[in-house]
Design an enzyme around this catalytic site. Structure first.
Site, short mmCIF file in Angstrom:
data_model
loop_
_atom_site.label_atom_id
_atom_site.label_comp_id
_atom_site.label_asym_id
_atom_site.label_seq_id
_atom_site.Cartn_x
_atom_site.Cartn_y
_atom_site.Cartn_z
N GLU A 5 0.83 -1.22 0.00
CA GLU A 5 0.00 0.00 0.00
C GLU A 5 0.86 1.26 0.00
O GLU A 5 0.77 2.09 0.90
CB GLU A 5 -0.90 0.02 1.25
N PRO A 6 1.71 1.44 -0.99
CA PRO A 6 2.58 2.62 -0.98
C PRO A 6 1.79 3.89 -1.28
O PRO A 6 0.90 3.90 -2.12
CB PRO A 6 3.57 2.34 -2.12
N ARG B 141 2.43 20.12 6.51
CA ARG B 141 3.45 19.22 7.06
C ARG B 141 4.53 19.94 7.88
O ARG B 141 4.89 19.46 8.95
CB ARG B 141 4.10 18.38 5.94
N TYR C 18 4.35 18.55 11.60
CA TYR C 18 5.37 17.55 11.94
C TYR C 18 6.77 18.13 12.03
O TYR C 18 7.73 17.39 12.20
CB TYR C 18 5.42 16.45 10.88
N CYS D 140 -2.75 33.44 10.00
CA CYS D 140 -2.53 34.08 11.29
C CYS D 140 -2.24 33.05 12.38
O CYS D 140 -3.06 32.80 13.26
CB CYS D 140 -3.75 34.92 11.65
N GLU D 141 -1.08 32.45 12.30
CA GLU D 141 -0.61 31.47 13.28
C GLU D 141 0.92 31.56 13.25
O GLU D 141 1.51 31.57 12.16
CB GLU D 141 -0.98 30.04 12.88
#
Ligand code: LLP
Length: 426
Positions: free
Chosen positions: A276-277, A315, A319, A345-346
């Site tokens: 399942e790549p 990402r 992460y 706005c973060e």
């Protein structure tokens, strides 16, 4: 390996195959995800052929990139699909995928989703708990169908990857402890609406080492062997996905090394391998094209503000993932260290931190590399930012594979509530 390269006369320009990214930005605007068809095809063929003569089925993991054009290209290559929702099943069918080559993973399949998958006639349900197994049995019985099932075992092996994407640890929510799984197969083997066709495992994503995978596959293989000997109609051993890619300096095993490890760990188990790549097929086949809006310098801190943000590519924020950022127009020197930030706005909306980039000015184009996997599929419209367009390049042509969202798209399905009487203004 991918088909994004600088081409032409100096200063050279970054191309996707034979199309200049600048031409895409001019035609479609930014931010835009750009995928290379030749890269997708090549990746599929390399993974598929890595298993050699061993009977196998590559089931592309749709969650990595679920654009219809990507799914349809892979379906034409002969790929099957690993889905985790009714929405992904719908996409696969829309893209012309073969439901007979679909495996359905995930811990929380709803009754509606299970029913739809039974009606479509999928290859196997990868079931993750006793209660889910009973639900599949019940829904199949009501439809007078027999559900093909593999149990996902949790091998309790540390995949040595980022903790958010490790799924085979004992404490994770995924799978059934391997010793419990054997009992579950045995206790339900006489259920007439179930057919046990395999064993499934998946230990995590962005794997750069093969040893954990070898151990997991060997465990699954030993269970498979036992159940086959007990007379269950086993056919498939699903080894999940997870093969890592190079974002910057990772050195993941090649698809051939990966497949060789899987096949060796299987030994003489007479199973068709299902793989399942996701990331390895699409990750380096895509980039996110963005435009510089402003430069901002505060003391010794330099920012390049671009028009793509964490809502487009989450990402880095989620992460701490590293994506290379390169200028679309090739520049000789990488002079200043800058933070490439988005408009959201973060404080976490930083696409790349302390990168040495050539001097950039408003209007310049940048490419955020290796963004083909878990880029658009995890995009949101946070801050009411319409999600980006997606483009599939094929040689010297390109297809707008998804329009940029419009403001109308943003509010589709919403209503402002019962139209009350307006307060009278004084
Ligand atoms: N099979 C199952 C059951 C999975 O859960 C996954 C990924 C795959 C296959 C495909 O794994 P791949 O070959 O792409 O590693 N959003 C994260 C990755 C989450 C992976 C979730 N499961 C990221 O951006 O890194």
């Amino acid at each position: 390996m991918h088909y994004f390269a600088y081409k032409g006369r100096a200063p050279r320009e970054l191309h996707a195959e034979d199309v200049a990214l600048r031409a895409i930005a001019d035609a479609v605007g930014t931010p835009t995800y750009v995928y290379s068809a030749a890269t997708l095809r090549r990746h599929y063929q390399v993974v598929d052929s890595a298993f050699g003569r061993r009977p196998h089925l590559v089931c592309y993991s749709v969650k990595a990139n679920s654009n219809l054009a990507v799914l349809s290209l892979l379906a034409r290559e002969g790929s099957g699909f690993d889905i985790v929702s009714g929405g992904e099943l719908f996409r696969v069918l829309q893209a012309g995928g073969d439901p007979g080559r679909v495996v359905f993973s995930g811990v929380g399949k709803s009754e509606l989703e299970i029913g739809a998958a039974l009606d479509a006639g999928i290859l196997a349900f990868n079931v993750e708990s006793g209660e889910e197994l009973d639900a599949v049995a019940r829904i199949a019985r009501l439809r007078r169908k027999v559900a093909p099932v593999a149990l996902r075992v949790n091998p309790a092996i540390d995949p040595r990857t980022h903790r958010h994407i490790a799924t085979g640890l004992r404490r994770s929510k995924f799978g059934i402890p391997v010793e419990r799984a054997a009992e579950l197969y045995r206790s339900r083997r006489r259920v007439r609406s179930l057919r046990f066709v395999g064993v499934d495992c998946h230990i995590g994503s962005q794997l750069t080492q093969l040893d954990p995978l070898r151990r997991a596959v060997a465990l699954a293989a030993s269970l498979y062997r036992t159940l086959l000997a007990e007379g269950l109609p086993m056919q498939y051993l699903d080894v999940g996905g997870g093969l890592g890619i190079t974002y910057v300096e990772e050195r993941p095993p090649s698809p051939l090394e990966y497949a060789t490890a899987v096949v060796e760990a299987l030994g003489d188990v007479p199973a068709t391998v299902v793989a399942e790549p996701g990331r390895v097929l699409v990750g380096n086949a895509g980039l996110l094209l963005a435009r510089v809006l402003y430069r901002k310098e505060e003391g010794d801190r330099r920012f390049v503000v671009v028009d793509a943000g964490m809502n487009d590519l989450i990402r880095p924020a989620l992460y701490g993932a590293h994506h290379e950022v390169v200028p679309v127009r090739e520049a000789p020197a990488r002079k200043v260290a800058v933070d490439v930030v988005g408009p959201v706005c973060e404080s976490a909306d930083v696409l790349a931190r302390a990168r040495r980039l050539p001097a950039l000015a408003a209007g310049d184009l940048l490419a955020v590399m290796s963004a083909g996997a878990y880029g658009m599929s995890m995009a949101s419209s946070y801050n009411s930012r319409p999600r980006p367009a997606e483009v599939l390049v094929e040689g010297s042509r390109f297809l707008v594979a998804r329009d940029r969202e419009s403001y109308q798209d943003l509010v589709r399905g919403e209503r402002a509530g019962p139209a009350g009487r307006r307060r009278r203004r004084r």
